[in-house]
Scaffold this active site. Structure first.
Site, PDB file in Angstrom:
ATOM      1  N   CYS A  21      29.496  51.539  41.043  1.00 55.55           N
ATOM      2  CA  CYS A  21      28.857  50.303  40.556  1.00 55.55           C
ATOM      3  C   CYS A  21      27.828  50.570  39.476  1.00 55.55           C
ATOM      4  CB  CYS A  21      28.229  49.557  41.734  1.00 55.55           C
ATOM      5  SG  CYS A  21      29.448  48.865  42.865  1.00 55.55           S
ATOM      6  N   ASN A  52      25.202  30.997  40.513  1.00 53.08           N
ATOM      7  CA  ASN A  52      24.077  31.870  40.866  1.00 53.08           C
ATOM      8  C   ASN A  52      24.448  33.337  40.998  1.00 53.08           C
ATOM      9  OD1 ASN A  52      22.089  29.756  41.131  1.00 53.08           O
ATOM     10  ND2 ASN A  52      23.153  29.150  43.008  1.00 53.08           N
ATOM     11  N   ASP A  55      28.293  36.729  45.705  1.00 55.59           N
ATOM     12  CA  ASP A  55      29.190  37.871  45.821  1.00 55.59           C
ATOM     13  C   ASP A  55      30.654  37.481  45.791  1.00 55.59           C
ATOM     14  OD1 ASP A  55      27.224  40.121  46.308  1.00 55.59           O
ATOM     15  OD2 ASP A  55      26.618  38.709  47.858  1.00 55.59           O
ATOM     16  N   GLY A 143      49.705  44.702  44.684  1.00 50.38           N
ATOM     17  CA  GLY A 143      48.589  44.717  43.750  1.00 50.38           C
ATOM     18  C   GLY A 143      49.077  44.875  42.324  1.00 50.38           C
ATOM     19  N   HIS A 144      48.249  45.512  41.504  1.00 58.14           N
ATOM     20  CA  HIS A 144      48.577  45.667  40.086  1.00 58.14           C
ATOM     21  C   HIS A 144      48.028  47.003  39.600  1.00 58.14           C
ATOM     22  CE1 HIS A 144      49.755  44.340  36.119  1.00 58.14           C
ATOM     23  NE2 HIS A 144      48.554  44.634  35.645  1.00 58.14           N
ATOM     24  N   SER A 145      48.774  47.662  38.706  1.00 60.26           N
ATOM     25  CA  SER A 145      48.346  48.942  38.150  1.00 60.26           C
ATOM     26  C   SER A 145      48.583  48.976  36.655  1.00 60.26           C
ATOM     27  CB  SER A 145      49.106  50.097  38.821  1.00 60.26           C
ATOM     28  OG  SER A 145      50.500  49.993  38.554  1.00 60.26           O
ATOM     29  N   ASP A 228      24.905  41.325  49.161  1.00 60.80           N
ATOM     30  CA  ASP A 228      25.022  42.765  49.343  1.00 60.80           C
ATOM     31  C   ASP A 228      24.371  43.470  48.165  1.00 60.80           C
ATOM     32  OD1 ASP A 228      27.036  42.279  47.479  1.00 60.80           O
ATOM     33  OD2 ASP A 228      28.492  43.583  48.437  1.00 60.80           O
TER      34      ASP A 228
END
Length: 334
Positions: A21, A52, A55, A143-145, A228
């Site tokens: 992150c 705002n 998350d 998913g995706h790659s 978080d």
């Protein structure tokens, strides 16, 4: 027989400029960009959107059901591919827990430098993500790659929540204590790991621990305000919470727990650039007379898969401050 790959022959952190992150776009720059995308009139059933910087987004499906969605991915924070997958998945799932939701299904998001790293390592990353999702009782469905110059991994996660019992950043009120469910310091320790190759088991433990139980505890206690702590650091996420709630926050910096080895790594010069950008962003809104620059940088340290910052008391979570009526400074560090 297929070829045998020695995972130790590749240091994943060396194939990316940043890590985790800490490689986020700086918060001030990001807010300026997102501010141009605000909807003119969000629908009544869009309970939480981009306003705002919560998350996740929340859409009400009915009186007792809401859907919570998020997406999160980043470059490696550790050299081990399987552990990287576990951390990235835990970080993505955390956005659902931070809203008071329960994850249901996730989609993998993978960027991989095919000409630099073997596909077998990518499989290890995905295996780590799958194992963490299984721990969360969350399905993984494809998913995706893409072929990417730097390795990246994360998840798009969909969960469910009770629309009458959400955790959100705009529901804080004066008098509430602030509790932190994980120690901070992963940004510094990840930078130290990238520079030296040394592993911090304590940091890995923090980053791979799900926020599921603390989210359930907060909901059971009737708490409505939480976020978080990830790439914008403790101070950055607290600033967003206090600003959205129309309050100020007092922080006792000595009460904020650090992961073992964090201060030593910081003093050795392993401070990520993301942490310095975080501090630059919040300083104009902060009163911190007498607090050292080192302590402020640690409070702003860019976390990966950090804990929940909760406006309320939770068993076992240290109280690090409180919310107070709005003052000239949104954050007051003492």
């Amino acid at each position: 027989m297929g070829r045998v790959i020695d995972p130790g022959a590749f240091r994943l952190t060396q194939f990316a400029r940043g890590g985790g992150c800490a490689c986020k776009i700086p918060p001030g720059e990001l807010e300026e960009t997102i501010g141009k995308l605000m909807p003119d009139a969000p629908g009544a059933d869009l309970m939480v959107g981009v306003e705002n910087g919560d998350d996740g987004a929340v859409v009400r499906l009915g009186p007792a059901t809401a859907v919570v969605v998020t997406a999160d991915f980043f470059t490696p924070v550790v050299d081990d591919a399987y552990t990287f997958g576990r951390i990235a998945a835990a970080n993505a799932l955390s956005d659902i827990y931070a809203m008071g939701g329960q994850p249901v299904v996730a989609l993998n998001l993978l960027g991989w430098p095919r000409d630099k790293l073997p596909a077998e390592l990518a499989a290890e990353v995905l295996r780590g993500g799958l194992d963490t999702a299984r721990e969360a009782r969350c399905y993984v469905a494809g998913g995706h790659s893409v072929d990417d110059p730097e390795p990246k991994y994360g998840m798009a996660v969909t969960g469910t929540a009770d629309p009458a019992a959400l955790l959100r950043i705009d529901s804080g009120r004066p008098g509430l204590p602030l509790s932190l469910t994980k120690p901070i310091g992963t940004g510094v320790l990840n930078a130290w790991h990238k520079a030296t190759g040394e592993v911090s088991p304590a940091a890995v433990e923090v980053m791979t621990t799900l926020n599921a139980s603390t989210s359930r505890q907060a909901l059971a206690a009737g708490i409505t305000c939480a976020t978080d702590v990830t790439g914008f650091g403790l101070l950055g996420h607290l600033f967003k919470l206090a600003r959205a709630s129309g309050v100020s926050a007092l922080v006792d910096h000595a009460a904020v727990p650090l992961i073992e080895g964090t201060r030593a790594a910081a003093r050795a010069g392993h401070m990520p650039g993301g942490s310095r950008r975080n501090l630059d962003w919040v300083l104009p809104h902060t009163l911190a007379d007498g607090v050292s620059e080192e302590d402020l940088l640690l409070l702003a340290d860019a976390q990966t898969s950090g804990g929940l910052l909760v406006a309320g008391e939770l068993p076992g979570a240290p109280v690090i401050g409180e919310l107070v009526p709005r003052r000239d400074s949104v954050l007051v560090i003492r």
